[in-house]
Design a protein around this motif. Structure first.
Motif, PDB file in Angstrom:
ATOM      1  N   PHE A   1       0.847  -1.199   0.000  1.00 27.20           N
ATOM      2  CA  PHE A   1       0.000   0.000   0.000  1.00 27.20           C
ATOM      3  C   PHE A   1       0.875   1.238   0.000  1.00 27.20           C
ATOM      4  N   THR A   2       1.117   1.760  -1.190  1.00 25.95           N
ATOM      5  CA  THR A   2       1.911   2.986  -1.329  1.00 25.95           C
ATOM      6  C   THR A   2       1.128   3.963  -2.176  1.00 25.95           C
ATOM      7  N   THR A   3       1.429   5.230  -1.998  1.00 27.05           N
ATOM      8  CA  THR A   3       0.884   6.210  -2.924  1.00 27.05           C
ATOM      9  C   THR A   3       1.810   6.178  -4.140  1.00 27.05           C
ATOM     10  N   GLU A   4       1.335   6.700  -5.245  1.00 28.20           N
ATOM     11  CA  GLU A   4       2.070   6.602  -6.510  1.00 28.20           C
ATOM     12  C   GLU A   4       3.560   6.953  -6.363  1.00 28.20           C
ATOM     13  N   GLY A   5       4.400   6.025  -6.772  1.00 33.71           N
ATOM     14  CA  GLY A   5       5.827   6.287  -6.781  1.00 33.71           C
ATOM     15  C   GLY A   5       6.528   6.080  -5.442  1.00 33.71           C
ATOM     16  N   GLY A   6       5.768   5.872  -4.393  1.00 31.06           N
ATOM     17  CA  GLY A   6       6.376   5.720  -3.072  1.00 31.06           C
ATOM     18  C   GLY A   6       7.076   4.381  -2.905  1.00 31.06           C
ATOM     19  N   GLU A   7       8.196   4.387  -2.182  1.00 33.49           N
ATOM     20  CA  GLU A   7       8.948   3.154  -1.930  1.00 33.49           C
ATOM     21  C   GLU A   7       8.465   2.508  -0.641  1.00 33.49           C
ATOM     22  N   GLN A   8       8.188   3.354   0.335  1.00 39.24           N
ATOM     23  CA  GLN A   8       7.725   2.859   1.621  1.00 39.24           C
ATOM     24  C   GLN A   8       6.208   2.899   1.646  1.00 39.24           C
ATOM     25  N   GLN A   9       5.624   2.015   2.416  1.00 39.85           N
ATOM     26  CA  GLN A   9       4.163   2.004   2.520  1.00 39.85           C
ATOM     27  C   GLN A   9       3.693   3.213   3.335  1.00 39.85           C
ATOM     28  N   ASP A  10       2.416   3.540   3.179  1.00 43.79           N
ATOM     29  CA  ASP A  10       1.844   4.702   3.859  1.00 43.79           C
ATOM     30  C   ASP A  10       1.526   4.362   5.307  1.00 43.79           C
ATOM     31  N   VAL A  11       2.058   5.152   6.208  1.00 43.24           N
ATOM     32  CA  VAL A  11       1.802   4.936   7.641  1.00 43.24           C
ATOM     33  C   VAL A  11       1.387   6.246   8.289  1.00 43.24           C
ATOM     34  N   GLU A  12       0.775   6.139   9.438  1.00 48.36           N
ATOM     35  CA  GLU A  12       0.379   7.321  10.190  1.00 48.36           C
ATOM     36  C   GLU A  12       0.460   7.029  11.671  1.00 48.36           C
ATOM     37  N   GLN A  13       0.919   8.037  12.433  1.00 46.98           N
ATOM     38  CA  GLN A  13       0.940   7.855  13.880  1.00 46.98           C
ATOM     39  C   GLN A  13      -0.369   8.393  14.465  1.00 46.98           C
ATOM     40  N   VAL A  14      -1.060   7.529  15.181  1.00 46.36           N
ATOM     41  CA  VAL A  14      -2.371   7.884  15.750  1.00 46.36           C
ATOM     42  C   VAL A  14      -2.474   7.294  17.154  1.00 46.36           C
ATOM     43  N   PRO A  15      -3.391   7.781  17.989  1.00 41.96           N
ATOM     44  CA  PRO A  15      -3.592   7.131  19.286  1.00 41.96           C
ATOM     45  C   PRO A  15      -4.026   5.679  19.078  1.00 41.96           C
ATOM     46  N   ALA A  16      -3.428   4.752  19.859  1.00 37.58           N
ATOM     47  CA  ALA A  16      -3.679   3.329  19.645  1.00 37.58           C
ATOM     48  C   ALA A  16      -5.158   2.981  19.800  1.00 37.58           C
ATOM     49  N   GLY A  17      -5.761   3.528  20.866  1.00 42.62           N
ATOM     50  CA  GLY A  17      -7.176   3.232  21.099  1.00 42.62           C
ATOM     51  C   GLY A  17      -7.921   4.499  21.452  1.00 42.62           C
ATOM     52  N   LEU A  18      -9.205   4.362  21.753  1.00 41.15           N
ATOM     53  CA  LEU A  18      -9.960   5.531  22.196  1.00 41.15           C
ATOM     54  C   LEU A  18      -9.701   5.756  23.684  1.00 41.15           C
ATOM     55  N   THR A  19      -9.565   4.656  24.437  1.00 39.73           N
ATOM     56  CA  THR A  19      -9.243   4.789  25.865  1.00 39.73           C
ATOM     57  C   THR A  19      -7.751   4.584  26.112  1.00 39.73           C
ATOM     58  N   HIS A  20      -7.090   3.750  25.329  1.00 36.17           N
ATOM     59  CA  HIS A  20      -5.634   3.575  25.443  1.00 36.17           C
ATOM     60  C   HIS A  20      -4.994   4.567  24.477  1.00 36.17           C
ATOM     61  N   ALA A  21      -4.589   5.707  25.014  1.00 40.88           N
ATOM     62  CA  ALA A  21      -4.222   6.818  24.126  1.00 40.88           C
ATOM     63  C   ALA A  21      -2.751   6.843  23.701  1.00 40.88           C
ATOM     64  N   GLU A  22      -1.955   5.823  24.075  1.00 43.19           N
ATOM     65  CA  GLU A  22      -0.544   5.830  23.662  1.00 43.19           C
ATOM     66  C   GLU A  22      -0.458   5.810  22.131  1.00 43.19           C
ATOM     67  N   PRO A  23       0.581   6.433  21.578  1.00 41.98           N
ATOM     68  CA  PRO A  23       0.645   6.495  20.109  1.00 41.98           C
ATOM     69  C   PRO A  23       0.986   5.141  19.480  1.00 41.98           C
ATOM     70  N   ALA A  24       0.481   4.939  18.284  1.00 45.02           N
ATOM     71  CA  ALA A  24       0.808   3.733  17.521  1.00 45.02           C
ATOM     72  C   ALA A  24       1.021   4.143  16.075  1.00 45.02           C
ATOM     73  N   THR A  25       1.992   3.501  15.419  1.00 38.16           N
ATOM     74  CA  THR A  25       2.189   3.742  13.994  1.00 38.16           C
ATOM     75  C   THR A  25       1.421   2.675  13.239  1.00 38.16           C
ATOM     76  N   ARG A  26       0.515   3.116  12.391  1.00 37.70           N
ATOM     77  CA  ARG A  26      -0.333   2.142  11.677  1.00 37.70           C
ATOM     78  C   ARG A  26      -0.192   2.284  10.171  1.00 37.70           C
ATOM     79  N   LEU A  27      -0.316   1.155   9.491  1.00 36.12           N
ATOM     80  CA  LEU A  27      -0.394   1.177   8.033  1.00 36.12           C
ATOM     81  C   LEU A  27      -1.756   1.769   7.657  1.00 36.12           C
ATOM     82  N   VAL A  28      -1.786   2.599   6.623  1.00 33.93           N
ATOM     83  CA  VAL A  28      -3.063   3.160   6.189  1.00 33.93           C
ATOM     84  C   VAL A  28      -3.372   2.751   4.750  1.00 33.93           C
TER      85      VAL A  28
END
Ligand SMILES: [Zn+2]
Length: 334
Positions: A40-67
């Protein structure tokens, strides 16, 4: 020809393609599961698309997720639907005195539509164009999509579901091993929760969208044709407001799994794990909804899905269905 199993829900659909919105939402709540390596990459990208978001709604620690961006979800489903329209002889078609003509009859008309394809050749009148919308086209303007979704996120963090794979490309002519290419892959068995929301669809348009979701199995980097994904439908929801964002759905499932003692860093996730938690999570997420909601799950859901599958297996019935659908959309005028 509304499907029998959708008839009890008739009031949640529009009787005909509307000119103005009435906000009748019909949502498909699903899990997308990778069944092979995918990219899952945007056009021309080598690395996949990721985003840092809160892991849960109650567990708010950050998590890096594939998007998986919206376009990466919807474009393959549109292509599935369009291929079906072509296979069943919808093209060429033409409009004459409010009647829709097909085949040779259509070809005799000066203004006929030979095909419809993304992104340059959209015909602006077929079911795909009227449901999924299109950007501005000369002489036609733009049409807002009546199918909404947004970016979806993996439940488990990116570091765990990703794998770097190196390929040694052998040059057959020179018998030398050439460049080493490295790819960033998503591993099989990765879940991305998602909601696709139809706005003011007719029951038949909803059936078409649902069929596209059930039929589509290839997602991810275009051109490579890799990335087998299976869509598991958890529920259908009828409402007059939107339910929740894909990210909220992922976060709420994360909370439920962690609260149940699941170690997401160490253990794999199974469909059964998620199916067990999904009903409570959906209930939790929709508890404070500022609007009405009718949820279709279990036996009633299975009956609708069986009905859609049966329609897609029956060549004659499907031909009639698609023609009827195109008659409605092609004769629609603003
Ligand atoms: Zn079209």
């Amino acid at each position: 020809m509304t499907l029998k199993t959708l008839q009890p829900y008739q009031q949640y659909f529009v009787p005909a393609i509307p000119r103005t919105p009435t906000n009748r939402y019909a949502s498909i709540i699903l899990l997308r599961e990778t069944k092979s390596y995918a990219i899952f990459t945007t056009e021309g990208g080598e690395q996949q698309d990721v985003e840092q978001v809160p892991a849960g709604l109650t567990h708010a620690e950050p998590a890096t997720r594939l998007v998986m961006f919206k376009r990466k979800q919807v474009a393959p489903e549109r292509r599935t639907g369009k291929a079906l329209l072509r296979q069943y002889g919808i093209f060429p078609y033409a409009l004459k005195d409010g009647k829709v003509l097909y085949g040779d009859e259509a070809l005799r008309e000066k203004n006929h539509y030979d095909d419809c394809y993304l992104t340059e050749g959209l015909c602006t009148h077929c079911p795909d164009c009227l449901i999924y919308g299109y950007a501005a086209i000369e002489g036609e303007g733009a049409r807002r999509a009546r199918l909404m979704t947004d970016t979806c996120f993996t439940i488990r963090p990116y570091e765990i579901i990703q794998k770097q794979v190196k390929f040694n490309v052998i040059d057959e002519a020179a018998h030398t091993s050439g460049t080493i290419t490295e790819y960033d892959y998503t591993t099989p068995g990765v879940f991305l929760p998602a909601v696709e929301t139809g706005v003011d669809l007719t029951a038949d348009e909803f059936t078409y969208v649902l069929g596209n979701v059930l039929r589509t199995t290839r997602y991810g980097k275009e051109g490579s044709r890799q990335g087998f994904l299976r869509n598991h439908i958890l529920a259908i929801a009828f409402s007059d407001v939107e339910l929740f964002a894909n990210l909220e759905f992922t976060q709420a499932l994360y909370d439920a799994l962690v609260d149940a003692g699941k170690d997401l860093a160490a253990e794999g996730l199974t469909l059964a794990d998620l199916q067990a938690h999904a009903p409570a999570v959906i209930e939790h997420l929709t508890a404070g909804l500022a609007g009405r909601l009718t949820l279709v799950t279990d036996k009633e859901l299975e009956a609708i899905l069986d009905d859609v599958r049966a329609l897609n297996r029956d060549e004659e019935q499907l031909r009639r269905f698609l023609k009827g659908l195109n008659d409605e959309s092609a004769s629609f005028t603003v």
